[in-house]
Design a protein around this motif. Structure first.
Motif, PDB file in Angstrom:
ATOM      1  N   LEU A  18      -0.043 -18.747 -16.854  1.00 39.18           N
ATOM      2  CA  LEU A  18      -0.058 -19.845 -15.876  1.00 39.18           C
ATOM      3  C   LEU A  18       0.311 -19.350 -14.482  1.00 39.18           C
ATOM      4  CD1 LEU A  18       1.605 -22.796 -17.829  1.00 39.18           C
ATOM      5  CD2 LEU A  18      -0.770 -22.630 -17.067  1.00 39.18           C
ATOM      6  N   LEU A  19       1.313 -18.489 -14.416  1.00 40.53           N
ATOM      7  CA  LEU A  19       1.763 -17.989 -13.128  1.00 40.53           C
ATOM      8  C   LEU A  19       0.674 -17.196 -12.416  1.00 40.53           C
ATOM      9  CD1 LEU A  19       4.170 -17.717 -11.151  1.00 40.53           C
ATOM     10  CD2 LEU A  19       4.769 -15.613 -12.352  1.00 40.53           C
ATOM     11  N   PHE A  20       0.123 -16.217 -13.100  1.00 35.93           N
ATOM     12  CA  PHE A  20      -0.839 -15.336 -12.439  1.00 35.93           C
ATOM     13  C   PHE A  20      -2.284 -15.820 -12.521  1.00 35.93           C
ATOM     14  CE2 PHE A  20       2.851 -12.642 -13.046  1.00 35.93           C
ATOM     15  CZ  PHE A  20       2.995 -12.157 -11.761  1.00 35.93           C
ATOM     16  N   GLY A  21      -2.574 -16.677 -13.467  1.00 36.73           N
ATOM     17  CA  GLY A  21      -3.944 -17.164 -13.604  1.00 36.73           C
ATOM     18  C   GLY A  21      -4.212 -18.488 -12.925  1.00 36.73           C
ATOM     19  N   LEU A  22      -3.164 -19.255 -12.656  1.00 33.05           N
ATOM     20  CA  LEU A  22      -3.364 -20.578 -12.076  1.00 33.05           C
ATOM     21  C   LEU A  22      -2.570 -20.782 -10.791  1.00 33.05           C
ATOM     22  CD1 LEU A  22      -4.588 -23.429 -12.379  1.00 33.05           C
ATOM     23  CD2 LEU A  22      -2.550 -24.047 -13.683  1.00 33.05           C
ATOM     24  N   LYS A  27      -1.489 -20.919  -4.791  1.00 32.40           N
ATOM     25  CA  LYS A  27      -0.610 -20.609  -3.658  1.00 32.40           C
ATOM     26  C   LYS A  27      -1.361 -19.912  -2.534  1.00 32.40           C
ATOM     27  CE  LYS A  27       3.548 -18.047  -2.441  1.00 32.40           C
ATOM     28  NZ  LYS A  27       4.649 -17.206  -2.926  1.00 32.40           N
ATOM     29  N   TYR A  28      -2.153 -18.920  -2.874  1.00 30.51           N
ATOM     30  CA  TYR A  28      -2.773 -18.094  -1.836  1.00 30.51           C
ATOM     31  C   TYR A  28      -4.147 -18.582  -1.391  1.00 30.51           C
ATOM     32  CZ  TYR A  28       1.111 -14.989  -2.489  1.00 30.51           C
ATOM     33  OH  TYR A  28       2.391 -14.479  -2.547  1.00 30.51           O
ATOM     34  N   TRP A  29      -4.878 -19.259  -2.247  1.00 33.91           N
ATOM     35  CA  TRP A  29      -6.219 -19.705  -1.879  1.00 33.91           C
ATOM     36  C   TRP A  29      -6.264 -21.163  -1.441  1.00 33.91           C
ATOM     37  CZ3 TRP A  29      -8.724 -17.226  -6.781  1.00 33.91           C
ATOM     38  CH2 TRP A  29      -8.732 -15.838  -6.620  1.00 33.91           C
ATOM     39  N   ALA A  30      -5.342 -21.979  -1.973  1.00 34.21           N
ATOM     40  CA  ALA A  30      -5.367 -23.404  -1.641  1.00 34.21           C
ATOM     41  C   ALA A  30      -4.111 -23.832  -0.885  1.00 34.21           C
ATOM     42  CB  ALA A  30      -5.521 -24.237  -2.911  1.00 34.21           C
ATOM     43  N   ASP A  31      -3.251 -22.878  -0.548  1.00 24.61           N
ATOM     44  CA  ASP A  31      -2.027 -23.149   0.199  1.00 24.61           C
ATOM     45  C   ASP A  31      -1.153 -24.207  -0.485  1.00 24.61           C
ATOM     46  OD1 ASP A  31      -0.331 -22.500   2.288  1.00 24.61           O
ATOM     47  OD2 ASP A  31      -1.097 -24.099   3.583  1.00 24.61           O
ATOM     48  N   MET A  32      -1.065 -24.120  -1.829  1.00 24.93           N
ATOM     49  CA  MET A  32      -0.238 -25.040  -2.621  1.00 24.93           C
ATOM     50  C   MET A  32       0.859 -24.218  -3.295  1.00 24.93           C
ATOM     51  SD  MET A  32      -3.188 -27.386  -4.431  1.00 24.93           S
ATOM     52  CE  MET A  32      -2.008 -28.151  -5.521  1.00 24.93           C
ATOM     53  N   GLY A  33       2.006 -24.120  -2.646  1.00 25.79           N
ATOM     54  CA  GLY A  33       3.085 -23.281  -3.159  1.00 25.79           C
ATOM     55  C   GLY A  33       3.981 -23.947  -4.184  1.00 25.79           C
ATOM     56  N   GLY A  34       3.980 -25.268  -4.250  1.00 28.67           N
ATOM     57  CA  GLY A  34       4.871 -25.992  -5.158  1.00 28.67           C
ATOM     58  C   GLY A  34       4.728 -25.615  -6.616  1.00 28.67           C
ATOM     59  N   PRO A  35       3.513 -25.668  -7.160  1.00 27.11           N
ATOM     60  CA  PRO A  35       3.354 -25.305  -8.574  1.00 27.11           C
ATOM     61  C   PRO A  35       3.790 -23.865  -8.866  1.00 27.11           C
ATOM     62  CG  PRO A  35       1.406 -26.450  -7.799  1.00 27.11           C
ATOM     63  CD  PRO A  35       2.267 -26.181  -6.603  1.00 27.11           C
ATOM     64  N   ASN A  36       3.553 -22.966  -7.932  1.00 26.91           N
ATOM     65  CA  ASN A  36       3.920 -21.566  -8.133  1.00 26.91           C
ATOM     66  C   ASN A  36       5.435 -21.409  -8.215  1.00 26.91           C
ATOM     67  OD1 ASN A  36       2.959 -18.748  -8.269  1.00 26.91           O
ATOM     68  ND2 ASN A  36       4.280 -18.546  -6.491  1.00 26.91           N
ATOM     69  N   LYS A  37       6.149 -22.160  -7.417  1.00 27.76           N
ATOM     70  CA  LYS A  37       7.605 -22.094  -7.428  1.00 27.76           C
ATOM     71  C   LYS A  37       8.157 -22.584  -8.770  1.00 27.76           C
ATOM     72  CE  LYS A  37      11.548 -23.238  -4.577  1.00 27.76           C
ATOM     73  NZ  LYS A  37      11.996 -23.852  -3.342  1.00 27.76           N
ATOM     74  N   ILE A  38       7.646 -23.701  -9.253  1.00 25.85           N
ATOM     75  CA  ILE A  38       8.116 -24.275 -10.519  1.00 25.85           C
ATOM     76  C   ILE A  38       7.794 -23.348 -11.686  1.00 25.85           C
ATOM     77  CG2 ILE A  38       7.803 -26.186 -12.140  1.00 25.85           C
ATOM     78  CD1 ILE A  38       7.259 -27.926  -9.578  1.00 25.85           C
ATOM     79  N   VAL A  39       6.543 -22.923 -11.774  1.00 24.72           N
ATOM     80  CA  VAL A  39       6.137 -22.035 -12.875  1.00 24.72           C
ATOM     81  C   VAL A  39       6.826 -20.677 -12.740  1.00 24.72           C
ATOM     82  CG1 VAL A  39       4.175 -20.869 -13.966  1.00 24.72           C
ATOM     83  CG2 VAL A  39       3.961 -23.244 -13.243  1.00 24.72           C
ATOM     84  N   TYR A  41       9.875 -20.063 -11.546  1.00 22.88           N
ATOM     85  CA  TYR A  41      11.233 -20.197 -12.082  1.00 22.88           C
ATOM     86  C   TYR A  41      11.213 -20.236 -13.607  1.00 22.88           C
ATOM     87  CZ  TYR A  41      13.482 -21.117  -7.565  1.00 22.88           C
ATOM     88  OH  TYR A  41      13.976 -20.999  -6.301  1.00 22.88           O
ATOM     89  N   ALA A  42      10.307 -21.032 -14.166  1.00 19.45           N
ATOM     90  CA  ALA A  42      10.207 -21.137 -15.623  1.00 19.45           C
ATOM     91  C   ALA A  42       9.880 -19.775 -16.235  1.00 19.45           C
ATOM     92  CB  ALA A  42       9.154 -22.165 -16.014  1.00 19.45           C
ATOM     93  N   HIS A  43       8.951 -19.058 -15.617  1.00 23.75           N
ATOM     94  CA  HIS A  43       8.577 -17.742 -16.128  1.00 23.75           C
ATOM     95  C   HIS A  43       9.751 -16.770 -16.043  1.00 23.75           C
ATOM     96  CE1 HIS A  43       6.374 -14.154 -17.084  1.00 23.75           C
ATOM     97  NE2 HIS A  43       6.739 -13.622 -15.936  1.00 23.75           N
ATOM     98  N   GLY A  44      10.487 -16.817 -14.963  1.00 27.99           N
ATOM     99  CA  GLY A  44      11.655 -15.941 -14.817  1.00 27.99           C
ATOM    100  C   GLY A  44      12.682 -16.176 -15.908  1.00 27.99           C
ATOM    101  N   ILE A  45      12.972 -17.430 -16.177  1.00 29.90           N
ATOM    102  CA  ILE A  45      13.928 -17.769 -17.233  1.00 29.90           C
ATOM    103  C   ILE A  45      13.399 -17.336 -18.596  1.00 29.90           C
ATOM    104  CG2 ILE A  45      14.966 -19.722 -18.459  1.00 29.90           C
ATOM    105  CD1 ILE A  45      15.096 -21.098 -15.637  1.00 29.90           C
ATOM    106  N   LEU A  46      12.116 -17.594 -18.848  1.00 28.94           N
ATOM    107  CA  LEU A  46      11.526 -17.201 -20.133  1.00 28.94           C
ATOM    108  C   LEU A  46      11.445 -15.685 -20.282  1.00 28.94           C
ATOM    109  CD1 LEU A  46       8.786 -19.944 -20.383  1.00 28.94           C
ATOM    110  CD2 LEU A  46      10.706 -19.621 -21.971  1.00 28.94           C
ATOM    111  N   PHE A  47      11.200 -14.977 -19.188  1.00 27.73           N
ATOM    112  CA  PHE A  47      11.170 -13.515 -19.230  1.00 27.73           C
ATOM    113  C   PHE A  47      12.530 -12.968 -19.645  1.00 27.73           C
ATOM    114  CE2 PHE A  47      12.023  -9.458 -17.130  1.00 27.73           C
ATOM    115  CZ  PHE A  47      11.021  -8.676 -17.667  1.00 27.73           C
ATOM    116  N   ILE A  48      13.579 -13.467 -19.014  1.00 33.41           N
ATOM    117  CA  ILE A  48      14.931 -13.018 -19.349  1.00 33.41           C
ATOM    118  C   ILE A  48      15.262 -13.386 -20.797  1.00 33.41           C
ATOM    119  CG2 ILE A  48      17.390 -13.361 -18.847  1.00 33.41           C
ATOM    120  CD1 ILE A  48      16.477 -13.684 -15.867  1.00 33.41           C
ATOM    121  N   ALA A  49      14.903 -14.587 -21.202  1.00 32.87           N
ATOM    122  CA  ALA A  49      15.145 -15.019 -22.582  1.00 32.87           C
ATOM    123  C   ALA A  49      14.397 -14.114 -23.553  1.00 32.87           C
ATOM    124  CB  ALA A  49      14.721 -16.472 -22.768  1.00 32.87           C
ATOM    125  N   TYR A  50      13.150 -13.766 -23.227  1.00 30.36           N
ATOM    126  CA  TYR A  50      12.361 -12.894 -24.101  1.00 30.36           C
ATOM    127  C   TYR A  50      13.046 -11.537 -24.261  1.00 30.36           C
ATOM    128  CZ  TYR A  50       8.698  -9.910 -25.928  1.00 30.36           C
ATOM    129  OH  TYR A  50       8.000  -9.019 -26.694  1.00 30.36           O
TER     130      TYR A  50
END
Length: 93
Positions: A18-22, A27-39, A41-50
């Motif tokens: 989701l982070l890198f594919g969506l 963020k970079y093509w449609a100037d929509m940074g909000g979803p990237n920030k949320i995903v 953070y979630a990815h960071g937490i899941l990465f550490i948990a993994y």
């Protein structure tokens, strides 16, 4: 422990995709940074948990260092957590 590790591995893999594919393209093509920030953070937490759960699972199973390396490398590569689930976790009790 197996069920927890499988769940975290799959969720981490999905968050990576989701982070890198969506959200990065948004963020970079449609100037929509909000979803990237949320995903992000979630990815960071899941990465550490993994990483933590993978180490605990490896220690619990008394697997070789090679398997630990594979588990840790899987957290860095797209689709690799799905591969680990299929190759190393399927069939375990």
């Amino acid at each position: 422990m197996l069920k927890l590790f499988k769940s975290v591995a799959i969720l981490e893999g999905i968050s990576y995709l989701l982070l890198f594919g969506l959200t990065m393209p948004l963020k970079y093509w449609a100037d929509m940074g909000g979803p990237n920030k949320i995903v992000g953070y979630a990815h960071g937490i899941l990465f550490i948990a993994y990483v933590v759960v993978a180490f605990l699972f490896w220690y619990d199973r008394k697997w070789s260092i090679k398997r630990l390396f594979i588990l840790m490398a899987a957290s860095l590569l797209p689709f690799a957590t799905f591969y680990v689930d299929k190759k190393y976790l399927s069939g375990l009790q």
